[in-house]
Design an enzyme around this catalytic site. Structure first.
Site, PDB file in Angstrom:
ATOM      1  N   GLY A 230      41.917  37.851  44.738  1.00  0.00           N
ATOM      2  CA  GLY A 230      42.945  36.649  44.658  1.00  0.00           C
ATOM      3  C   GLY A 230      44.290  37.140  44.431  1.00  0.00           C
ATOM      4  N   SER A 231      44.973  36.417  43.859  1.00  0.00           N
ATOM      5  CA  SER A 231      46.429  36.897  43.412  1.00  0.00           C
ATOM      6  C   SER A 231      46.799  38.011  42.614  1.00  0.00           C
ATOM      7  CB  SER A 231      47.499  35.595  43.029  1.00  0.00           C
ATOM      8  OG  SER A 231      47.010  35.516  41.689  1.00  0.00           O
ATOM      9  N   VAL A 234      46.903  36.670  38.557  1.00  0.00           N
ATOM     10  CA  VAL A 234      45.549  36.191  37.916  1.00  0.00           C
ATOM     11  C   VAL A 234      44.683  37.259  37.843  1.00  0.00           C
ATOM     12  CG1 VAL A 234      43.340  34.914  38.322  1.00  0.00           C
ATOM     13  CG2 VAL A 234      45.748  34.038  38.985  1.00  0.00           C
ATOM     14  N   GLY A 235      44.730  38.135  38.876  1.00  0.00           N
ATOM     15  CA  GLY A 235      43.801  39.445  38.811  1.00  0.00           C
ATOM     16  C   GLY A 235      44.142  40.393  37.683  1.00  0.00           C
ATOM     17  N   GLU A 253      40.293  42.837  43.292  1.00  0.00           N
ATOM     18  CA  GLU A 253      40.874  42.927  44.792  1.00  0.00           C
ATOM     19  C   GLU A 253      42.219  42.008  44.928  1.00  0.00           C
ATOM     20  OE1 GLU A 253      42.473  42.260  48.131  1.00  0.00           O
ATOM     21  OE2 GLU A 253      40.701  41.571  48.445  1.00  0.00           O
ATOM     22  N   CYS A 287      45.620  38.919  52.424  1.00  0.00           N
ATOM     23  CA  CYS A 287      46.080  39.891  51.527  1.00  0.00           C
ATOM     24  C   CYS A 287      46.405  41.233  52.046  1.00  0.00           C
ATOM     25  CB  CYS A 287      44.921  40.229  50.228  1.00  0.00           C
ATOM     26  SG  CYS A 287      43.429  40.656  51.016  1.00  0.00           S
TER      27      CYS A 287
END
Length: 510
Positions: A230-231, A234-235, A253, A287
């Site tokens: 995800g983003s 957040v990651g 990732e 991504c």
């Protein structure tokens, strides 16, 4: 399952469908039309707690099965994914807005991942390692870590969940999964597949909902590994939280500000084709989508003319129609973000070449006026200026052309001038330039004479720098969901040590 949800969809916990602990619900919306596709129960911390308890209870029995027995449940899902390819591809397209060939490819990638993970169950696991001592056998063995929390994105709502879960399950872990809140219908269908497979209660669990449910999974001490795609925002929070807990792992990732380096030795047919694919497929919402095209001065003018012509004409429309190249953005909030970055680029005084932020009359399909539409935005920018628009991820069809002079090292330096490091491509007919990019580009995924998109399931998928701290897919995901044990067996009645260490025991009487 029919292509219509007629009642509020439930969570799947401990082998049972349940409304959960809370009374809130949320909707899935078709991004092309704005219509509601279905209603879903919103998970709570208590629901996550129940799911983790079920996963914990199931773990010992599940890990005691053989790899092959565990994989048998996934083969059931493999066949269902193939049998329902067209149907599920259409559902993916309806729920996340990808044009129909991409929706179908999402499903195909899912069964490829299941095939790889289930097939790997019959491959060798571990290694026999030579020992210094002839009477000893040494092994490397893998054991499941325990409970794996999976948090997956909306742009690949079928494929990426199986990147995470197929491997985790075959390796003997139990799973608690939160699908993206934008694509809960796809999550519902995957949960139904697991239910139909007869997988033991508690081995697979799904909680629908928002970031608070995902956070509850991340923070619970019972979770041994978190797999996240995800983003970056957040990651990094997930990696920071998990990194402070001894023995707990996170493989994240995240996004990128990906670039394509087009050298003076490029085949411009390949370059233009690759750039259009990389910039506008999935409406720039991959991504690995390319937002920077770094082009040598010798070919810049011709490349610009050809790329701009296609960007002006690329077909935006109903994602269910095969002639469509670009569908809508995922939701209203994201459309607003892309519009703001287009405005920012203008404020930063770039030279705008294509501005289809507001689509022309007649481009939006009839009956889809409530969809989240935006077209390509292309501009020229100085590669050496610290502009926000050329350094921050937009995650949309927002593309900078950046001209460079000199050798390939200069182009690579511009390519690396970003906090991100997920994916990149080089277009060149000179193998020395390709090899220089291969060796020096600061990325986890590299392509040559190809679009900067694509994922074959048997290859690792992840990035460096701000783009990731692991590979939550394919072979490398095994590292995140298993523990390695070095096991040494002595076949002799005598004890002999390596490195010449004495095994004699002496006492005060000696």
């Amino acid at each position: 399952m029919s292509q219509q949800l007629t009642s509020t969809a439930q969570h799947y916990i401990g082998g049972e469908w349940t409304d959960g602990d809370g009374d809130r619900t949320f909707e899935s919306v078709n991004p092309a039309t704005g219509e509601t596709l279905g209603e879903f129960h919103q998970g709570t911390d208590a629901d996550v707690d129940t799911a983790l308890a079920a996963a914990d209870d199931a773990q010992e029995e599940w890990r005691s099965l053989s790899y092959i027995d565990r994989a048998e449940y996934l083969w059931e899902i493999y066949h269902e994914l193939r049998d329902r390819h067209d149907e599920l591809g259409e559902i993916v397209t309806q729920e996340c807005g990808k044009e129909i060939s991409e929706g179908k490819a999402d499903v195909a990638e899912a069964w490829h991942m299941v095939e790889w993970a289930a097939g790997n169950a019959r491959h060798p696991h571990g290694d026999v390692v030579p020992s210094e001592i002839p009477a000893k056998d040494a092994y490397m063995r893998r054991k499941p870590r325990g409970i794996v929390g999976c948090i997956t994105p909306w742009n690949f709502p079928v494929a990426i969940p199986f990147w995470h879960m197929a491997i985790a399950l075959v390796e003997g872990n139990t799973v608690v999964w939160k699908p993206a809140e934008q694509t809960p219908w796809c999550g519902q269908i995957i949960a139904e597949m697991f239910d139909d497979s007869g997988i033991p209660e508690g081995v697979f669990n799904m909680i629908q909902g928002f970031g608070d449910a995902g956070n509850a999974i991340v923070e619970d001490s019972r979770v041994d590994t978190v797999l996240f795609t995800g983003s970056a925002e957040v990651g990094h929070k997930i990696a920071g939280k998990v990194g402070g807990e001894p023995g707990k792992l996170a493989a994240c990732e995240m996004g990128g500000k990906n670039g394509i380096l087009i050298t003076e030795e490029a085949d411009l047919d390949v370059a233009v084709h690759s750039a259009v694919m990389s910039s506008f497929k999935t409406t720039g919402q991959r991504c690995v989508s390319s937002e920077r095209l770094i082009v040598h001065a010798d070919v810049y003018d011709e490349f610009k003319e050809r790329f701009v012509e296609l960007a002006e004409e690329v077909a935006v429309g109903d994602p269910l129609e095969e002639e469509t190249f670009m569908g809508p953005l995922i939701e209203a909030e994201h459309r607003e973000k892309v519009r703001k970055y287009n405005d920012l680029a203008r404020e930063e005084d770039v030279n705008v070449l294509v501005d289809r932020t507001e689509l022309a009359e007649g481009e939006i399909p009839e009956g889809s006026e409530e969809g989240f539409w935006v077209g390509p935005f292309v501009y020229e920018a100085d590669p050496h200026e610290p502009l926000r628009c050329t350094h921050e991820e937009v995650f949309g069809p927002h593309v900078a052309l950046m001209q460079y002079e000199g050798d390939v090292e200069e182009g690579i330096a511009i390519h690396n001038d970003t906090d991100y490091g997920l994916a990149g491509a080089i277009i060149s007919e000179d193998y020395r330039q390709i090899n220089a990019f291969r060796d020096r580009a600061e990325i986890g995924l590299a392509y040559a004479n190809l679009p900067c998109i694509g994922a074959e399931v048997h290859l690792p998928f992840g990035g460096v720098k701000k783009s990731g701290n692991g590979y939550p897919s394919a072979r490398e995901a095994i590292e995140a969901v298993t523990e390695r044990t070095a096991f040494t067996l002595n076949n002799s009645k005598e004890i002999e040590m390596a490195q010449g260490l004495s095994a004699d025991i002496t006492t005060s009487q000696d």
